[in-house]
Design a protein around this motif. Structure first.
Motif, PDB file in Angstrom:
ATOM      1  N   PHE A   1      51.032  84.199  12.112  1.00  0.00           N
ATOM      2  CA  PHE A   1      51.671  85.284  12.851  1.00  0.00           C
ATOM      3  C   PHE A   1      53.125  85.459  12.432  1.00  0.00           C
ATOM      4  O   PHE A   1      53.593  86.588  12.224  1.00  0.00           O
ATOM      5  CB  PHE A   1      51.591  84.998  14.355  1.00  0.00           C
ATOM      6  CG  PHE A   1      52.370  85.973  15.196  1.00  0.00           C
ATOM      7  CD1 PHE A   1      51.902  87.265  15.401  1.00  0.00           C
ATOM      8  CD2 PHE A   1      53.577  85.611  15.767  1.00  0.00           C
ATOM      9  CE1 PHE A   1      52.625  88.170  16.167  1.00  0.00           C
ATOM     10  CE2 PHE A   1      54.299  86.500  16.536  1.00  0.00           C
ATOM     11  CZ  PHE A   1      53.824  87.789  16.738  1.00  0.00           C
ATOM     12  N   LEU A   2      53.852  84.359  12.297  1.00  0.00           N
ATOM     13  CA  LEU A   2      55.261  84.435  11.903  1.00  0.00           C
ATOM     14  C   LEU A   2      55.416  85.002  10.497  1.00  0.00           C
ATOM     15  O   LEU A   2      56.297  85.828  10.240  1.00  0.00           O
ATOM     16  CB  LEU A   2      55.902  83.047  11.998  1.00  0.00           C
ATOM     17  CG  LEU A   2      56.094  82.501  13.418  1.00  0.00           C
ATOM     18  CD1 LEU A   2      56.609  81.065  13.357  1.00  0.00           C
ATOM     19  CD2 LEU A   2      57.053  83.374  14.216  1.00  0.00           C
TER      20      LEU A   2
ATOM     21  N   ILE B   1      48.464  87.508  20.417  1.00  0.00           N
ATOM     22  CA  ILE B   1      48.397  86.086  20.060  1.00  0.00           C
ATOM     23  C   ILE B   1      48.721  85.207  21.266  1.00  0.00           C
ATOM     24  O   ILE B   1      48.157  84.113  21.412  1.00  0.00           O
ATOM     25  CB  ILE B   1      49.333  85.763  18.874  1.00  0.00           C
ATOM     26  CG1 ILE B   1      49.066  84.329  18.397  1.00  0.00           C
ATOM     27  CG2 ILE B   1      50.803  85.948  19.240  1.00  0.00           C
ATOM     28  CD1 ILE B   1      49.779  83.969  17.118  1.00  0.00           C
ATOM     29  N   LEU B   2      49.607  85.655  22.153  1.00  0.00           N
ATOM     30  CA  LEU B   2      49.976  84.848  23.309  1.00  0.00           C
ATOM     31  C   LEU B   2      48.768  84.552  24.185  1.00  0.00           C
ATOM     32  O   LEU B   2      48.498  83.382  24.514  1.00  0.00           O
ATOM     33  CB  LEU B   2      51.049  85.573  24.128  1.00  0.00           C
ATOM     34  CG  LEU B   2      51.457  84.893  25.442  1.00  0.00           C
ATOM     35  CD1 LEU B   2      52.055  83.524  25.179  1.00  0.00           C
ATOM     36  CD2 LEU B   2      52.433  85.776  26.220  1.00  0.00           C
TER      37      LEU B   2
ATOM     38  N   TRP C   1      54.645  70.340  22.824  1.00  0.00           N
ATOM     39  CA  TRP C   1      55.444  70.639  21.641  1.00  0.00           C
ATOM     40  C   TRP C   1      55.415  69.496  20.630  1.00  0.00           C
ATOM     41  O   TRP C   1      55.443  69.735  19.422  1.00  0.00           O
ATOM     42  CB  TRP C   1      56.877  70.969  22.039  1.00  0.00           C
ATOM     43  CG  TRP C   1      56.967  72.244  22.820  1.00  0.00           C
ATOM     44  CD1 TRP C   1      57.295  72.403  24.135  1.00  0.00           C
ATOM     45  CD2 TRP C   1      56.676  73.566  22.328  1.00  0.00           C
ATOM     46  NE1 TRP C   1      57.239  73.718  24.500  1.00  0.00           N
ATOM     47  CE2 TRP C   1      56.861  74.461  23.421  1.00  0.00           C
ATOM     48  CE3 TRP C   1      56.280  74.074  21.092  1.00  0.00           C
ATOM     49  CZ2 TRP C   1      56.658  75.828  23.290  1.00  0.00           C
ATOM     50  CZ3 TRP C   1      56.083  75.446  20.966  1.00  0.00           C
ATOM     51  CH2 TRP C   1      56.275  76.307  22.047  1.00  0.00           C
TER      52      TRP C   1
ATOM     53  N   ASN D   1      47.460  79.586  13.626  1.00  0.00           N
ATOM     54  CA  ASN D   1      47.592  80.949  14.149  1.00  0.00           C
ATOM     55  C   ASN D   1      49.059  81.351  14.299  1.00  0.00           C
ATOM     56  O   ASN D   1      49.440  82.477  13.947  1.00  0.00           O
ATOM     57  CB  ASN D   1      46.879  81.068  15.494  1.00  0.00           C
ATOM     58  CG  ASN D   1      45.394  81.354  15.359  1.00  0.00           C
ATOM     59  OD1 ASN D   1      44.984  82.481  15.085  1.00  0.00           O
ATOM     60  ND2 ASN D   1      44.588  80.326  15.535  1.00  0.00           N
ATOM     61  N   LEU D   2      49.892  80.449  14.809  1.00  0.00           N
ATOM     62  CA  LEU D   2      51.310  80.758  14.990  1.00  0.00           C
ATOM     63  C   LEU D   2      52.025  80.926  13.660  1.00  0.00           C
ATOM     64  O   LEU D   2      52.847  81.843  13.494  1.00  0.00           O
ATOM     65  CB  LEU D   2      51.981  79.652  15.812  1.00  0.00           C
ATOM     66  CG  LEU D   2      51.581  79.560  17.283  1.00  0.00           C
ATOM     67  CD1 LEU D   2      52.248  78.365  17.948  1.00  0.00           C
ATOM     68  CD2 LEU D   2      51.925  80.848  18.029  1.00  0.00           C
TER      69      LEU D   2
ATOM     70  N   ILE E   1      46.027  76.127  16.842  1.00  0.00           N
ATOM     71  CA  ILE E   1      47.155  76.869  17.410  1.00  0.00           C
ATOM     72  C   ILE E   1      48.281  76.997  16.391  1.00  0.00           C
ATOM     73  O   ILE E   1      48.873  78.073  16.222  1.00  0.00           O
ATOM     74  CB  ILE E   1      47.663  76.177  18.689  1.00  0.00           C
ATOM     75  CG1 ILE E   1      46.597  76.246  19.790  1.00  0.00           C
ATOM     76  CG2 ILE E   1      48.953  76.839  19.183  1.00  0.00           C
ATOM     77  CD1 ILE E   1      46.948  75.472  21.046  1.00  0.00           C
TER      78      ILE E   1
ATOM     79  N   MET F   1      46.102  82.332  22.406  1.00  0.00           N
ATOM     80  CA  MET F   1      46.473  80.928  22.290  1.00  0.00           C
ATOM     81  C   MET F   1      46.479  80.223  23.643  1.00  0.00           C
ATOM     82  O   MET F   1      46.145  79.038  23.736  1.00  0.00           O
ATOM     83  CB  MET F   1      47.842  80.784  21.612  1.00  0.00           C
ATOM     84  CG  MET F   1      47.876  81.227  20.150  1.00  0.00           C
ATOM     85  SD  MET F   1      46.642  80.375  19.104  1.00  0.00           S
ATOM     86  CE  MET F   1      45.328  81.610  19.005  1.00  0.00           C
TER      87      MET F   1
END
Length: 310
Positions: free
Chosen positions: A31-32, A86-87, A6, A27-28, A24, A90
């Motif tokens: 996605f959000l 996506i999970l 993190w 992409n996140l 990563i 990633m």
């Protein structure tokens, strides 16, 4: 890497040599943004507008449509709608990307992901326009997701260090070459199914991953153009902050940073000094290219691991 997962993800854009977490993070974030837009626009009664706008970021199978939206060959590989889509992408990118980052460096990882995404898109368009089976669905077919780039990373890692072992739940230790082979066969088997476009892109990305590593072993880096574009933007944004960027890693025949060079140097002994030099790391990578990661001694593995954290 600079800390835990993190911490690395949160500080992804504060470090230049951090492609895994940047990929990563991008992409996140995308996605959000897409998820929020989908929910708000659907509730607001303009769901059709959302679908239309999203289609301009997805990869079309139609060549005539691709000409009108050429940016989609890049945007599609950072685009997801489903949480599990996506999970899993990633997770695979992280697990196998760590190996590529450790052995070849951050830039080679970015090269693999981008080139894999491009190869997946090209393969998808070619098959849809050449195979009679897809002739009736070319104009309506669209594709999104990081899977092609991720497959390039997975197969690239399996080609580079095929005997590296992962511990799988309920199965136990499995060499990554078997994991890569299983998913390539699965994609081939499903390439005439409901998600044919995505499965074909997987195959294109996988092929690119294999070729990229085999060419690196010959001293040829197909990712140099991608690398140069990345360095250009990196220097551009850094220069706007008034910071001068310099690269200490020498340029080798395979590009910038850690790379494969002449395999004939692989038998040169590595010194036991505490801090490995770039020349020593190149020798270690040459040894991996010729004989595999398992051929390294304990000291060489330690130096490679320590160097990967710089």
């Amino acid at each position: 890497m600079y800390g835990g997962f993190w911490d690395n993800l949160k500080n992804a854009f504060k470090h230049s040599d951090n492609s895994l977490y940047k990929l990563i993070a991008i992409n996140l974030l995308v996605f959000l943004v897409v998820m929020v837009a989908r929910v708000l626009m659907t509730i607001g009664g303009v769901g059709d507008l959302y679908s239309s706008a999203l289609s301009y970021l997805m990869m079309p199978a139609s060549v005539s449509r691709l000409i009108l939206q050429p940016w989609s060959i890049l945007t599609y590989m950072f685009l997801h709608e489903g949480i599990f889509h996506i999970l899993f992408n990633m997770l695979f990118l992280y697990w196998f990307g760590l190996l590529i980052n450790q052995y070849l460096g951050s830039r080679k990882l970015a090269n693999l992901y981008i080139l894999g995404g491009l190869a997946g898109a090209v393969f998808y368009v070619l098959i849809y326009n050449l195979a009679p089976y897809f002739s009736g669905s070319v104009d309506s077919s669209l594709m999104l997701g990081a899977s092609a780039g991720v497959f390039a990373v997975v197969v690239g890692a399996a080609t580079l260090t095929p005997n590296t072992t992962f511990m799988l739940i309920l199965i136990g230790p499995v060499k990554i070459k078997y994991i890569a082979i299983f998913y390539v066969i699965l994609s081939f088997a499903n390439s005439a199914g409901a998600n044919a476009g995505g499965e074909l892109a997987h195959l294109g990305g996988a092929l690119l991953g294999f070729i990229y590593i085999t060419q690196l072993r010959k001293g040829i880096d197909w990712g140099i153009p991608v690398q140069k574009v990345g360095i250009f933007f990196e220097n551009f944004f850094t220069s706007r902050k008034g910071v001068k960027v310099s690269y200490r890693k020498k340029k080798t025949s395979a590009g910038y940073g850690s790379s494969f060079s002449n395999p004939s140097k692989s038998n040169t002994p590595v010194t036991n000094s505490s801090d490995a030099t770039q020349e020593e790391i190149d020798r270690i990578l040459d040894k991996i290219a010729e004989r595999g990661y398992e051929a390294l001694n304990k000291e060489e593995k330690r130096k490679l691991f320590e160097f990967s954290k710089k």
